[in-house]
Design an enzyme around this catalytic site. Structure first.
Site, PDB file in Angstrom:
ATOM      1  N   GLN A  21       0.806  -1.091   0.055  1.00 35.77           N
ATOM      2  CA  GLN A  21      -0.034  -0.091   0.002  1.00 35.77           C
ATOM      3  C   GLN A  21       0.860   1.359  -0.107  1.00 35.77           C
ATOM      4  OE1 GLN A  21      -4.452  -0.854   2.135  1.00 35.77           O
ATOM      5  NE2 GLN A  21      -2.637  -0.205   3.412  1.00 35.77           N
ATOM      6  N   GLU A  32       1.848   2.871  -3.327  1.00 34.12           N
ATOM      7  CA  GLU A  32       0.843   3.732  -4.142  1.00 34.12           C
ATOM      8  C   GLU A  32       0.440   5.087  -3.220  1.00 34.12           C
ATOM      9  OE1 GLU A  32      -2.761   1.460  -4.460  1.00 34.12           O
ATOM     10  OE2 GLU A  32      -2.030  -0.044  -5.809  1.00 34.12           O
ATOM     11  N   GLU A  33       0.565   4.896  -1.798  1.00 30.88           N
ATOM     12  CA  GLU A  33       0.622   5.995  -0.902  1.00 30.88           C
ATOM     13  C   GLU A  33       1.471   7.199  -1.267  1.00 30.88           C
ATOM     14  OE1 GLU A  33       0.857   7.457   3.754  1.00 30.88           O
ATOM     15  OE2 GLU A  33       0.407   5.263   3.132  1.00 30.88           O
ATOM     16  N   ARG A  34       2.918   6.586  -1.477  1.00 29.73           N
ATOM     17  CA  ARG A  34       4.017   7.567  -1.662  1.00 29.73           C
ATOM     18  C   ARG A  34       4.112   8.193  -2.958  1.00 29.73           C
ATOM     19  NH1 ARG A  34       7.774   3.502   2.107  1.00 29.73           N
ATOM     20  NH2 ARG A  34       6.983   4.380   4.207  1.00 29.73           N
ATOM     21  N   GLY A  93       1.131  10.805  -3.015  1.00 26.47           N
ATOM     22  CA  GLY A  93       1.690  11.871  -2.085  1.00 26.47           C
ATOM     23  C   GLY A  93       2.770  12.699  -2.917  1.00 26.47           C
TER      24      GLY A  93
END
Length: 386
Positions: free
Chosen positions: A238, A241-243, A246
């Site tokens: 996850q 995708e989060e980074r 961001g």
């Protein structure tokens, strides 16, 4: 990145919602210290924007991740960092593992209403003593009968006071710290879940960030996402995708601030001529704009490789590291050129300055990104006791 008409349509649809339903209210939400997540998410859900790369079986569009990246980039048109961050938690932080590994029943119960905008999701990973060091979490879930019984607490939980459910990371057994954790869907109205307080933050003022206690909280064992003991692995996936989210979501906001600074310094006269005419200013803004474009290009490259099935942990970490440092340079530099006007609390530069500082902390601090990059380079010292 070869953008299609469908990519452009997502941009247009999202931009219309931002201009009509979000930006006119941002100033008030920032003053209130919270925004109406259910109301905003429902509008996004009605437009199909909360499940762009999720399965059509559960209400998503079934598109590839490049379309989700386009959405994340377009969110930079929102006039604060709080609302984009909250949306990102819903789409790219709390739901990817559920969408990828959850049972059909679990996805019907939690993913489908999240995609529709009926549920607000939050991510329960960080704790008071475990932020970027995810492996050190102390929250536990033990099996009792047919339930998980959860004890512990979560900190810095975005959407925490409004969320309907949490994607919770907890230790579910003994053994190595990277192999004893699991992800569990936790309904926030379950007995024993206590939202202790909404945290008072330097920036991201309209994002409700909560501290949460969990005392003998019981949920069915079927609420486990994927396999027991693989939660840390799922969370690391996850994080890719989060980074990326961001990093790319910071690009448009930086460009907008530079454009606002150009407009301000062109009108502002100092010693009889526009402030912008000073070479140090227009050269510096040109340099910053160039660096921003490099961040965008890095994100696009990582996205393409991700679509090809590659592990982009290193590229995503590089993108987050660079974006976090760039947004600090851009906001600090632009605030300097605004002078006293930029130091006012309500100015766009002051808000961007406050909001941007989180980019090098949340989702893994800069130093953790450097550790990850060093590991992939083969230069990180091995820790024998891990």
């Amino acid at each position: 990145m070869q953008f299609t008409q469908e990519h452009d349509e997502i941009r247009r649809t999202l931009r219309a919602i931002i201009d009509r339903d979000i930006n006119p209210h941002v100033d008030q939400w920032e003053e209130d210290g919270i925004f109406p997540a259910h109301e905003v998410f429902k509008k996004l859900g009605n437009a199909g924007l909360l499940g762009i790369n999720k399965s059509t079986e559960f209400g998503g569009m079934g598109l590839d991740y490049s379309y989700a990246m386009v959405m994340a980039e377009e969110l930079g048109h929102i006039h604060c960092g709080s609302v984009p961050m909250a949306i990102g938690v819903q789409t790219d932080m709390a739901t990817p593992a559920l969408a990828r590994y959850g049972s059909d029943d679990l996805r019907k119960e939690f993913l489908a209403p999240s995609i529709a905008g009926d549920y607000v999701a939050c991510l329960g990973v960080s704790e008071v003593g475990a932020g970027s060091d995810v492996a050190s979490i102390k929250t536990t879930a033990r099996k009792v009968g047919g339930d998980w019984v959860i004890n512990g607490g979560k900190m810095w939980t975005t959407n925490g006071t409004q969320a309907d459910w949490m994607c919770l990371l907890a230790s579910t057994g003994d053994g190595p710290i990277h192999k004893n954790k699991s992800l569990i869907c936790l309904p926030m109205k379950t007995k024993g879940v206590e939202v202790v307080k909404q945290l008072d933050k330097l920036g991201m003022r309209s994002s409700d960030t909560a501290q949460i206690f969990l005392d003998e909280v019981k949920v069915p064992q079927r609420f486990l996402i994927g396999q027991e003991g693989l939660g840390f692995v799922y969370q690391m996936q996850q994080f890719q995708e989060e980074r990326l989210w961001g990093a790319i979501s910071a690009v448009v906001g930086m460009e907008r601030l530079i454009d606002q600074t150009i407009e301000y310094t062109r009108e502002r006269k100092v010693f009889g001529r526009p402030l912008l005419d000073n070479q140090v200013i227009h050269f510096k803004l040109a340099e910053l704009r160039t660096e921003i474009e490099l961040v965008r290009s890095l994100c696009y490259r990582a996205c393409e490789e991700y679509l090809d099935g590659a592990d982009v942990t290193m590229l995503a970490s590089m993108a987050k590291l660079k974006a976090g440092r760039m947004v600090r340079l851009v906001t600090d530099g632009c605030l300097q050129y605004w002078g006293g006007a930029g130091y006012l609390w309500e100015s766009p530069t002051a808000r961007a300055f406050r909001d941007s500082r989180l980019a090098s902390i949340g989702g893994g601090a800069d130093e953790v990104m450097l550790q990850i990059i060093s590991k992939h380079m083969g230069t990180l010292p091995r820790l024998e006791n891990r």
